[in-house]
Scaffold this motif. Sequence first.
Motif, mmCIF file in Angstrom:
data_model
loop_
_atom_site.group_PDB
_atom_site.id
_atom_site.type_symbol
_atom_site.label_atom_id
_atom_site.label_comp_id
_atom_site.label_asym_id
_atom_site.label_seq_id
_atom_site.Cartn_x
_atom_site.Cartn_y
_atom_site.Cartn_z
ATOM 1 N N ASN A 1 7.233 -5.492 0.999
ATOM 2 C CA ASN A 1 6.157 -5.256 1.589
ATOM 3 C C ASN A 1 5.486 -6.247 2.360
ATOM 4 N N ASN B 1 -7.373 2.312 -1.759
ATOM 5 C CA ASN B 1 -6.644 1.711 -1.276
ATOM 6 C C ASN B 1 -7.213 1.392 0.199
ATOM 7 N N ASN C 1 0.314 -14.472 -0.189
ATOM 8 C CA ASN C 1 1.034 -13.528 -1.201
ATOM 9 C C ASN C 1 -0.039 -12.965 -2.009
ATOM 10 N N GLU C 2 -0.301 -11.776 -2.221
ATOM 11 C CA GLU C 2 -1.178 -11.074 -3.187
ATOM 12 C C GLU C 2 -1.144 -9.556 -3.135
ATOM 13 N N HIS C 3 -1.073 -9.240 -4.468
ATOM 14 C CA HIS C 3 -0.886 -7.778 -4.816
ATOM 15 C C HIS C 3 0.398 -7.231 -4.314
ATOM 16 N N GLY C 4 1.528 -8.157 -4.501
ATOM 17 C CA GLY C 4 2.855 -7.506 -3.880
ATOM 18 C C GLY C 4 2.978 -7.314 -2.370
ATOM 19 N N LEU C 5 1.907 -8.008 -1.522
ATOM 20 C CA LEU C 5 1.881 -7.680 -0.324
ATOM 21 C C LEU C 5 2.151 -9.254 0.242
ATOM 22 N N TYR D 1 -6.781 7.662 -4.989
ATOM 23 C CA TYR D 1 -6.206 6.303 -4.940
ATOM 24 C C TYR D 1 -6.146 5.660 -3.279
ATOM 25 N N TYR E 1 -10.318 -6.309 2.452
ATOM 26 C CA TYR E 1 -9.462 -7.383 2.337
ATOM 27 C C TYR E 1 -9.113 -8.092 3.733
ATOM 28 N N ASP F 1 -10.420 -0.925 0.260
ATOM 29 C CA ASP F 1 -10.068 -2.184 -0.403
ATOM 30 C C ASP F 1 -9.483 -2.885 0.545
ATOM 31 N N GLN G 1 -1.282 6.211 -12.522
ATOM 32 C CA GLN G 1 -0.375 5.507 -11.654
ATOM 33 C C GLN G 1 0.970 5.084 -12.370
#
Length: 253
Positions: free
Chosen positions: A107, A46, A83-87, A42, A53, A49, A221
């Motif tokens: 985050n 991450n 704002n995307e994927h909690g970030l 993971y 990103y 990605d 997860q």
Amino acid sequence: MQLWKSLYSPKDIARFRFQKIGKAIGYVFLLAFLSSLPLSYYMSVNLVDGIRYMKTLLENEIPSFNIENGKLASSATQPITINEHGLTIVFDSTGKVTTEEMERATNAIGLLKHEAVIVTNGQTQTYDYAMFSNMTLTDADVRSFLGTVQSLLPVFIPLLFVFIYVFISASKFVGVSVLAFIGLILRSTLDKNISYRHTWVMSAYAITLSTVFFAVMETVQAAVPYAPFVHWFVSITVLFLAIKEIPSPTLKE
């Protein structure tokens, strides 16, 4: 076979105490390997990605910029918030967004007028551009850096796995050693005639259930509340049941 039996049979764990210490050490390395796999996977995904990103953001969402003389400059007239994927990602060369506003996010990454701000799980780190006052940084430099990092991923990811594996192995050995000392206390309580070498070998197998459980949770997860407490409770319980299976010494008349 030992891995499977250690999941459910304290009696077999008790029998394993006669094994050579080298075999138990190898078993701990095996458990560390199993623990390393989901975490390494993971983290690698991450990382890949995240780099992809960031490159997409620089190409499509964030205007050209440069950092010079301790200031961020661009053609943007308003702050850009994504704002995307909690970030939360904030780009602000106007000076309207403050560090205090960034700290409200859980985050976040912020490129502000005078500093870069990184917020991870509510913890804030700031990096003043004045530290790089003797150099100029542009968006092209950042894209070039990301491209270099991306090309090095086939080398970096195996190194990341090795680092995680070594760290988890060290923590496993420390944990087994501490659990073995607890086993000496249990030995006295249960009146069993075993040495520290025996409790160490048994502790190596007693952590199997907890290790496999958390490896599965990491794979799917799923967060486990009070994870360290759960780990120690399960491991001590299994060790206690294993020591209890050892025959007590008989008194001769």
